[in-house]
Write a protein that holds these residues in place. Sequence first.
Motif: not given
Length: 140
Positions: A33-37, A70-76, A80-81
């Motif tokens: 998985r990719n995660k944005i900090l 950012i959370k919306e971008f992560c969902q689309s 993960d964030w």
Amino acid sequence: MTGTMITPMRVFVLIFNAGTDNEGIHTIRVGDRNKILMFESEDDALRFALMLEAQDFPTPKVEAIDAEEIKEFCQSANYDWEIIPENSALIVPPEINVEETDWKPDAQDDSVPEKQESQQEQEFSDSELESIRRRLEGLL
């Protein structure tokens, strides 16, 4: 009428090639998985960016963005964030970076090599990415 206005939470993220057609957001890989900090503190984000640069990673730009965007971008994007609280323990980039990124660090807007994949496999079209970028820039 009285009420309280809720101010959107601003976080700081790391952007590569900011403002170009070759823009990319920094993620870390956790398993498959990719995660944005998302840093609460600009100083913490800058410190993390400097550590990436010390690992010979391209220098990212720290940008303030609304956490909900950012959370919306992560969902689309099925990412993960994680919110990194201000003054938390020092976050250090992973020792090993991915071999190939989804963006090209030195590519110019018109010379971005095409990926060898069909349009169906691409996560976002150019118009969708432009729309997301405009919305994110509108928050600044």
